[in-house]
Design a protein around this motif. Structure first.
Motif, short mmCIF file in Angstrom:
data_model
loop_
_atom_site.label_atom_id
_atom_site.label_comp_id
_atom_site.label_asym_id
_atom_site.label_seq_id
_atom_site.Cartn_x
_atom_site.Cartn_y
_atom_site.Cartn_z
N ASP A 9 0.80 -1.22 0.00
CA ASP A 9 0.00 0.00 0.00
C ASP A 9 0.83 1.27 0.00
OD1 ASP A 9 0.69 -0.90 2.58
OD2 ASP A 9 -0.76 0.43 3.51
N HIS A 10 2.17 1.15 -0.05
CA HIS A 10 3.03 2.33 -0.11
C HIS A 10 3.67 2.43 -1.50
CE1 HIS A 10 2.88 1.52 4.29
NE2 HIS A 10 2.75 2.84 4.32
N ASP A 11 3.43 3.54 -2.17
CA ASP A 11 3.97 3.75 -3.52
C ASP A 11 5.49 3.64 -3.54
OD1 ASP A 11 1.40 4.19 -4.37
OD2 ASP A 11 1.57 6.37 -4.45
N ALA A 12 6.15 4.21 -2.52
CA ALA A 12 7.61 4.22 -2.49
C ALA A 12 8.17 2.81 -2.38
CB ALA A 12 8.11 5.08 -1.33
N VAL A 13 7.49 1.96 -1.60
CA VAL A 13 7.95 0.58 -1.46
C VAL A 13 7.83 -0.16 -2.78
CG1 VAL A 13 7.49 -1.64 -0.35
CG2 VAL A 13 7.44 0.47 1.00
N ARG A 14 6.70 0.01 -3.45
CA ARG A 14 6.52 -0.66 -4.74
C ARG A 14 7.56 -0.18 -5.75
NH1 ARG A 14 1.19 0.89 -4.01
NH2 ARG A 14 1.22 2.11 -5.95
N SER A 15 7.82 1.11 -5.77
CA SER A 15 8.81 1.65 -6.71
C SER A 15 10.20 1.09 -6.42
CB SER A 15 8.84 3.18 -6.63
OG SER A 15 7.61 3.73 -7.04
N GLY A 16 10.53 1.01 -5.12
CA GLY A 16 11.84 0.48 -4.75
C GLY A 16 11.99 -0.99 -5.11
N LEU A 17 10.95 -1.77 -4.87
CA LEU A 17 11.00 -3.19 -5.22
C LEU A 17 11.10 -3.37 -6.73
CD1 LEU A 17 8.32 -4.67 -2.80
CD2 LEU A 17 10.80 -4.90 -2.63
N ARG A 18 10.33 -2.58 -7.47
CA ARG A 18 10.38 -2.67 -8.94
C ARG A 18 11.79 -2.39 -9.44
NH1 ARG A 18 7.29 -1.89 -13.74
NH2 ARG A 18 5.31 -1.81 -12.63
N ALA A 19 12.43 -1.35 -8.90
CA ALA A 19 13.77 -0.98 -9.34
C ALA A 19 14.77 -2.11 -9.09
CB ALA A 19 14.22 0.29 -8.62
N VAL A 20 14.65 -2.76 -7.94
CA VAL A 20 15.56 -3.86 -7.62
C VAL A 20 15.29 -5.07 -8.52
CG1 VAL A 20 16.18 -5.55 -5.84
CG2 VAL A 20 15.89 -3.14 -5.22
N LEU A 21 14.03 -5.42 -8.67
CA LEU A 21 13.68 -6.63 -9.41
C LEU A 21 13.99 -6.52 -10.89
CD1 LEU A 21 10.27 -7.31 -7.65
CD2 LEU A 21 12.31 -8.73 -7.46
N GLY A 26 15.51 -10.40 -17.85
CA GLY A 26 14.48 -11.40 -18.03
C GLY A 26 13.36 -11.35 -17.01
N TRP A 27 13.46 -10.39 -16.06
CA TRP A 27 12.40 -10.21 -15.08
C TRP A 27 11.63 -8.93 -15.38
CZ3 TRP A 27 14.51 -11.40 -9.48
CH2 TRP A 27 15.01 -12.72 -9.45
N GLU A 28 10.32 -8.99 -15.28
CA GLU A 28 9.50 -7.80 -15.53
C GLU A 28 8.35 -7.74 -14.52
OE1 GLU A 28 6.72 -5.76 -19.03
OE2 GLU A 28 7.54 -7.78 -19.29
N VAL A 29 8.19 -6.58 -13.89
CA VAL A 29 7.04 -6.36 -13.01
C VAL A 29 5.86 -6.01 -13.92
CG1 VAL A 29 6.05 -4.96 -11.16
CG2 VAL A 29 8.47 -5.60 -11.08
#
Length: 210
Positions: A9-21, A26-29
């Protein structure tokens, strides 16, 4: 291409995870969600290989999302991550069908390893053993101090988020009498006699953010 879903539910957390992943070739969110209901819808639509779910989301925990995802033929592996590094929560996550449990404090160094493990259909857990139980939450012939059922946990979570019994009944598609029964059972097990007591438990258990 390996498809990933992130729900927090936190935009910043999702953005951070997306950047790492997405640093991994070959990985895509392919989908993001800000609450449990949206996470289920996104999983059904995008059919990710791995769903990364925050334990504490509005209206529905990540564990409940994992349980519901399991009812669909998605072949999606689920990772639950949380700020509460608890063996009890890990056990609940694995019982619900998740195959990985990760503390947010370990996410920077272990997230990629956890997802890689799931992509190979191998379980992963950081810091806790999902088969361990907290003895303080078990036992008691009168029913007190026993673990809440998934439905009782969900009712307590919604109470802590400020929903009335009537609203909870609508959200969960239950009768008002059944909702009240779940709430009463939870209060008995937790040995609390007020809404404030339920809220304190919900915060300690990681059902809602402090």
């Amino acid at each position: 291409m390996k498809r990933l879903l992130i729900a927090d539910d936190h935009d910043a957390v999702r953005s951070g995870l997306r950047a790492v992943l997405e640093q991994r070739p070959g990985w895509e969110v392919v989908a993001e969600a800000s609450d449990g209901g949206k996470a289920i819808a996104a999983a059904i639509e995008s059919r990710p290989h791995v769903a990364i779910l925050d334990f504490s989301m509005p209206r529905m925990t990540g564990v409940e999302v994992a349980r519901r995802i399991r009812n669909y033929p998605l072949q999606t592996e689920v990772l639950i991550f949380t700020v509460h590094n608890s063996s009890l929560l890990a056990h609940e996550a694995f019982e619900a069908g998740a195959r990985a449990f990760l503390s947010k404090s370990d996410a920077n160094k272990l997230l990629l390893a956890a997802v890689e493990s799931l992509l190979l259909h191998r379980p992963f857990s950081s810091g806790v053993c999902p088969n361990e139980f907290d003895s303080r939450r078990l036992g008691g012939d009168d029913g007190k101090n026993r673990p809440l059922t998934p439905r009782e946990q969900l009712v307590v979570k919604l109470v802590a988020e400020g929903y009335s019994n009537k609203n909870i009944s609508v959200i969960l598609n239950l009768s008002l009498k059944t909702t009240e029964a779940h709430r009463a059972a939870a209060m008995h097990k937790l040995n609390v006699n007020s809404t404030a007591g339920l809220v304190r438990y919900a915060v300690r258990a990681g059902l809602v953010d402090a």
